[in-house]
Design a protein around this motif. Structure first.
Motif, PDB file in Angstrom:
ATOM      1  N   THR A   2       6.932  -0.079  -2.371  1.00 50.58           N
ATOM      2  CA  THR A   2       5.926  -0.945  -2.967  1.00 50.58           C
ATOM      3  C   THR A   2       6.276  -2.416  -2.736  1.00 50.58           C
ATOM      4  O   THR A   2       7.417  -2.828  -2.918  1.00 50.58           O
ATOM      5  N   LYS A   4       6.663  -6.216  -3.504  1.00 48.88           N
ATOM      6  CA  LYS A   4       6.898  -6.967  -4.737  1.00 48.88           C
ATOM      7  C   LYS A   4       5.771  -7.953  -4.990  1.00 48.88           C
ATOM      8  O   LYS A   4       5.226  -8.542  -4.056  1.00 48.88           O
ATOM      9  N   ARG A   5       5.469  -8.121  -6.253  1.00 49.52           N
ATOM     10  CA  ARG A   5       4.461  -9.112  -6.638  1.00 49.52           C
ATOM     11  C   ARG A   5       5.021 -10.525  -6.455  1.00 49.52           C
ATOM     12  O   ARG A   5       6.207 -10.762  -6.670  1.00 49.52           O
ATOM     13  N   ASN A  86       0.979 -16.288 -13.219  1.00 45.26           N
ATOM     14  CA  ASN A  86       0.581 -14.894 -13.474  1.00 45.26           C
ATOM     15  C   ASN A  86       1.551 -14.172 -14.411  1.00 45.26           C
ATOM     16  O   ASN A  86       1.414 -12.987 -14.683  1.00 45.26           O
ATOM     17  N   GLU A 105      -2.079 -12.804 -15.559  1.00 49.06           N
ATOM     18  CA  GLU A 105      -2.433 -11.466 -15.064  1.00 49.06           C
ATOM     19  C   GLU A 105      -1.415 -10.403 -15.477  1.00 49.06           C
ATOM     20  O   GLU A 105      -1.769  -9.290 -15.854  1.00 49.06           O
ATOM     21  N   PHE A 106      -0.122 -10.742 -15.428  1.00 42.03           N
ATOM     22  CA  PHE A 106       0.925  -9.753 -15.707  1.00 42.03           C
ATOM     23  C   PHE A 106       1.484  -9.876 -17.128  1.00 42.03           C
ATOM     24  O   PHE A 106       2.493  -9.260 -17.461  1.00 42.03           O
ATOM     25  N   ILE A 188       8.694  -6.131 -13.740  1.00 38.97           N
ATOM     26  CA  ILE A 188       7.310  -6.625 -13.609  1.00 38.97           C
ATOM     27  C   ILE A 188       7.003  -6.931 -12.145  1.00 38.97           C
ATOM     28  O   ILE A 188       5.912  -6.638 -11.639  1.00 38.97           O
ATOM     29  N   GLU A 189       7.974  -7.500 -11.459  1.00 40.90           N
ATOM     30  CA  GLU A 189       7.837  -7.849 -10.043  1.00 40.90           C
ATOM     31  C   GLU A 189       7.541  -6.608  -9.202  1.00 40.90           C
ATOM     32  O   GLU A 189       6.739  -6.633  -8.265  1.00 40.90           O
ATOM     33  N   LYS A 190       8.168  -5.487  -9.569  1.00 42.78           N
ATOM     34  CA  LYS A 190       7.973  -4.230  -8.823  1.00 42.78           C
ATOM     35  C   LYS A 190       6.788  -3.415  -9.359  1.00 42.78           C
ATOM     36  O   LYS A 190       6.480  -2.353  -8.811  1.00 42.78           O
ATOM     37  N   GLY A 191       6.175  -3.891 -10.468  1.00 40.01           N
ATOM     38  CA  GLY A 191       5.085  -3.124 -11.079  1.00 40.01           C
ATOM     39  C   GLY A 191       5.577  -1.834 -11.682  1.00 40.01           C
ATOM     40  O   GLY A 191       4.891  -0.804 -11.666  1.00 40.01           O
ATOM     41  N   ASP A 192       6.799  -1.880 -12.230  1.00 36.28           N
ATOM     42  CA  ASP A 192       7.483  -0.662 -12.679  1.00 36.28           C
ATOM     43  C   ASP A 192       7.814  -0.698 -14.173  1.00 36.28           C
ATOM     44  O   ASP A 192       8.846  -0.182 -14.596  1.00 36.28           O
ATOM     45  N   THR A 194       7.552   0.259 -18.046  1.00 36.20           N
ATOM     46  CA  THR A 194       7.092   1.201 -19.063  1.00 36.20           C
ATOM     47  C   THR A 194       7.471   0.610 -20.420  1.00 36.20           C
ATOM     48  O   THR A 194       8.529  -0.020 -20.555  1.00 36.20           O
TER      49      THR A 194
END
Length: 319
Positions: A2, A4-5, A86, A105-106, A188-192, A194
């Motif tokens: 994936t 990174k953001r 973001n 956004e994040f 957050i950078e990896k969209g990972d 929980t």
């Protein structure tokens, strides 16, 4: 793999505790597009304007700084939007209005110096020691509409030694917290990410704001309670009480370093026992041995220096 953001971060914070996190973000090459901190305030005898610790650090690193007096003001909201962030990160700052924390956004996450949901509130480091906790820690969580109640991202635990003061624990949690924020940003950078929802009820302890009343020592309490209170307020904002030295007026004194001595006795609470090198105070279950204290208008002194120039009269008491 994936991708990174590309994060554009706004950082919000004011005291020294927040500086370590901002420093860690820069050291990890994150793009901090803006720093929001408190307005300069008058301080000291000369009442000169003093910048916050975060502002002083941000100036040295040529970061873009905003110092709003009103977080709901349209002018500030427009400036904040213009940064096009973001992700927002909060460490030791004010409560944010919804229009601010909902903007990126994040999301907007906060670093809190306790193991949430315990010790929500203004002074979590102090109250963990005051209440005699053996463990505490730091937590990152997404901000919602109430104080310190949002979904937990990460937390990290640490032990509290029986001798630990709030100053020592503050510095330890500051370091642990800065690392936890970087780990949170990496997720957050990896969209990972929980999260875990905090319980709404249960046996929860609160980190009430400290004031003169709840920093006063009650010498009728037991030895451990008094000992924990004094170290939980050392060196800031400092435990205090009145000294009745059999003179016309009571003196307001500050207590810093102390030790405890367990012993069964029948003395009244607060009675002072001193010789040329030692000063101890009776309470339920033993004595508080005072190592450092401060008299009104004087500097903080170790007991030996104090006793060289100040006499505690017979039956002097702390109230």
């Amino acid at each position: 793999m994936t991708q990174k953001r590309d994060l554009r971060i706004v950082f919000m914070g004011t005291p020294d505790f927040a500086v370590a996190t901002l420093k860690a973000l820069l050291e990890n090459d994150y793009n901090v597009v803006g720093v929001i901190t408190a307005p300069d305030r008058k301080a000291g005898r000369g009442q000169k304007l003093k910048a916050s610790a975060v502002k002083e650090f941000a100036l040295k690193h040529n970061l873009n700084i905003l110092q709003p007096t009103n977080l709901k003001a349209e002018s500030f909201i427009e400036e904040l939007k213009a940064l096009n962030a973001n992700l927002q990160i909060i460490v030791a700052f004010r409560m944010l209005p919804k229009v601010v924390w909902q903007m990126p956004e994040f999301g907007t996450f906060n670093l809190h110096a306790s193991l949430l949901p315990q010790y929500r509130g203004a002074a979590p480091i102090h109250w963990a020691i005051i209440n005699g906790e053996k463990k505490t820690g730091v937590t990152t969580f997404f901000i919602d509409e109430k104080i310190d109640t949002g979904a937990i991202i990460l937390s990290e635990e640490t032990d509290i030694n029986e001798r630990t003061t709030v100053g020592e624990l503050h510095d330890e949690l500051m370091a642990i917290g800065s690392e936890l924020v970087v780990k949170t940003v990496q997720l957050i950078e990896k969209g990972d990410v929980t999260t875990v929802i905090q319980p709404k009820s249960g046996d929860l302890k609160t980190a009430y704001k400290l004031n003169r009343d709840n920093c006063k020592v009650d010498w009728t309490e037991d030895l451990d309670t008094i000992y924990n209170k004094i170290r939980g307020l050392n060196p800031f904002p400092t435990a205090w009480c009145f000294l009745d030295n059999n003179e016309d007026e009571l003196l307001s004194i500050k207590l810093y370093s102390v030790e405890k001595e367990y012993e069964t006795h029948n003395y009244d609470a607060g009675l002072i026992f001193s010789d040329k090198t030692e000063l101890k105070v009776s309470c339920k279950g033993g004595y508080i041995k005072v190592k450092e204290m401060q008299l009104p208008g004087k500097r903080k002194m170790d007991t030996k220096s104090l006793l060289n120039g100040f006499e505690f009269y017979k039956n002097a008491k702390l109230l």
